[in-house]
Enzyme design. Structure first.
Site, short mmCIF file in Angstrom:
data_model
loop_
_atom_site.label_atom_id
_atom_site.label_comp_id
_atom_site.label_asym_id
_atom_site.label_seq_id
_atom_site.Cartn_x
_atom_site.Cartn_y
_atom_site.Cartn_z
N ASP A 143 0.83 -1.20 0.00
CA ASP A 143 0.00 0.00 0.00
C ASP A 143 0.87 1.25 0.00
OD1 ASP A 143 -1.95 1.90 0.25
OD2 ASP A 143 -2.73 1.19 2.17
N ASP A 199 -2.05 5.52 -5.62
CA ASP A 199 -2.26 4.65 -4.46
C ASP A 199 -2.44 3.20 -4.91
OD1 ASP A 199 -2.89 3.58 -2.01
OD2 ASP A 199 -4.84 4.54 -1.83
#
Length: 433
Positions: A78, A287
């Protein structure tokens, strides 16, 4: 960006086979096994490469080991998160848990230590003292999930050498908005620019990834130099703001979006709608931890209208006004079940300063699992409205990063993109599926 100095590295390429495993069936999850580590040869030079296999649907994951003796763990990668963490307490629904009691190298961080006080300074929720005087951390995410536990130190195997003293969260409670993900992964690997991210702790100057659109595989590359066959990357600068602002994530990988086009038509929007305001709202983040792409309301509405206009002869809208996919995606379509392929759709270009990410038409619709209308399938537009999520930002998810080599060049404060067949990338690097 500060470096921990723990893991200084020579010019060696650590290469991971990434996996996406949320929403996999249990049988598929069992088949997403890691391959042995081995040395591969890339571009004519011998480079050490660690590779791990994966299957992806919603979350990108890598398989590592933690502890002494090593315990296998599967972690979501992430780029929007800082602290890496592992589930450390067995509970219903968790099939993979790290056991700190079984590790000789595990150590919980005391709450009065300098590490707890200094290294958690940029956490949204300040660290505190637990009842047993440990460094208690709470991590909250935009999807309303949260998890908490103790800041800890452990030996991780990230690439061939061991990484002793790696700081992470050993989590024992919390709630998740995605129990399927919890059941197939052990934790999360934080890759943003925060003080405790893996990137900072390893002192990385550059890393890249490549996500296949066809076979659910990918490559995570931790090195200064990418493979020579990737070709020329187009770069856009990272946006950095030194002043703390309430809605600006200073540890995120932020770029400047300047426009959006559908086919050759650029949306008639002022550039000011893409610029963060005085509160920091409106930043554009790349992201890997988010599946789809979300745009602020006025920009999303303009894109929605233009896409509808250009596809009105190709697609039939799903006419349920109360249906919103994943809480933020309100544009859906009916596709006849006997239609083998989607129609040819116009591409969408995300225009940045100096670079453009072109999203081909085949990645603009996503079939909603399990939802049918009569005998027809339901597909939804893969852009959503940030406002419906309660997020004051543009977020570029990994679905739209497929078949692109995405490079995060921290040393030069820029992000690069190049179109690549990522399934071929794995093959060229000697990675089997």
């Amino acid at each position: 960006m500060a470096s921990s100095g723990l893991l200084r590295r020579s010019a060696v390429s650590f290469l991971y086979f990434i996996s996406c495993c949320v929403c996999l069936s249990p049988a598929a999850a069992r088949n997403a096994n890691i391959l042995p580590l081995r040395t591969v040869h890339v571009g004519g030079a011998a480079e050490v490469a660690t590779r791990l296999p994966f299957r992806h649907n919603v979350s990108l994951t890598v398989s590592l080991t933690a502890g002494t003796p090593p315990q296998p763990v599967t972690m979501v990668i992430d780029t929007g998160s800082e602290l890496s963490w592992l589930h450390c307490k067995r509970s219903p629904g968790l099939r993979s848990v790290f056991d700190p009691a079984a590790s000789r190298s595990y150590s919980a961080i005391p709450c009065l230590s300098q590490t707890c006080q200094d290294r958690t300074s940029d956490f949204p929720v300040p660290a505190s003292c637990s009842s047993d005087k440990l460094c208690h951390t709470i991590i909250s995410y935009a999807d309303a999930s949260s998890i908490e536990g103790s800041l800890s130190s452990e030996t991780f195997q990230i690439g061939p050498p061991e990484r002793p003293g790696f700081l992470f969260g050993c989590m024992d409670s919390g709630q998740s908005s995605n129990p399927d993900e919890d059941s197939t992964t052990t934790g999360l690997l934080g890759l943003n620019r925060g003080l405790l991210s893996m990137v900072t702790q390893m002192g990385l100057k550059k890393f890249s990834y490549c996500i296949s659109s066809s076979d659910g595989t990918g490559v995570l590359w931790l090195d200064d130099a990418g493979p020579s066959w990737v070709g020329t990357l187009k770069y856009t600068r990272m946006v950095r703001i030194s002043t703390p602002l309430p809605y600006f994530d200073r540890a995120a990988y932020t770029v400047q979006l300047v426009g959006i086009r559908v086919s050759e038509k650029i949306l008639a929007l002022p550039k000011s709608v893409f610029v963060p305001d005085h509160t920091g709202a409106g930043q554009t983040m790349v992201d890997s931890g988010t599946q789809f792409t979300f745009l602020l309301g006025p920009v999303y509405n303009a894109l929605r209208l233009e896409f509808l206009d250009q596809t009105k002869s190709l697609l039939k809208t799903y006419d349920d006004p109360n249906y919103v996919f994943q809480g933020a995606m309100d544009l859906c379509f009916i596709i006849p079940s006997d239609q083998a392929e989607l129609p040819v759709l116009p591409a969408v270009g995300l225009m940045f300063e100096g670079a453009e990410m072109v999203i081909p038409g085949e990645r603009l619709l996503y079939q909603v699992p399990g939802l049918v209308k009569g005998a027809d399938k339901v597909y939804c537009f893969t852009f959503g409205n940030s406002y419906l999520l309660g997020v004051e930002a543009f977020v570029i998810g990994h679905h739209h990063q497929q078949d692109k080599w995405v490079e995060f060049d921290l040393a030069n404060s820029r992000i690069g993109f190049a179109d690549v067949r990522c399934d071929h990338a794995g093959q060229r690097l000697g990675l089997g599926s």
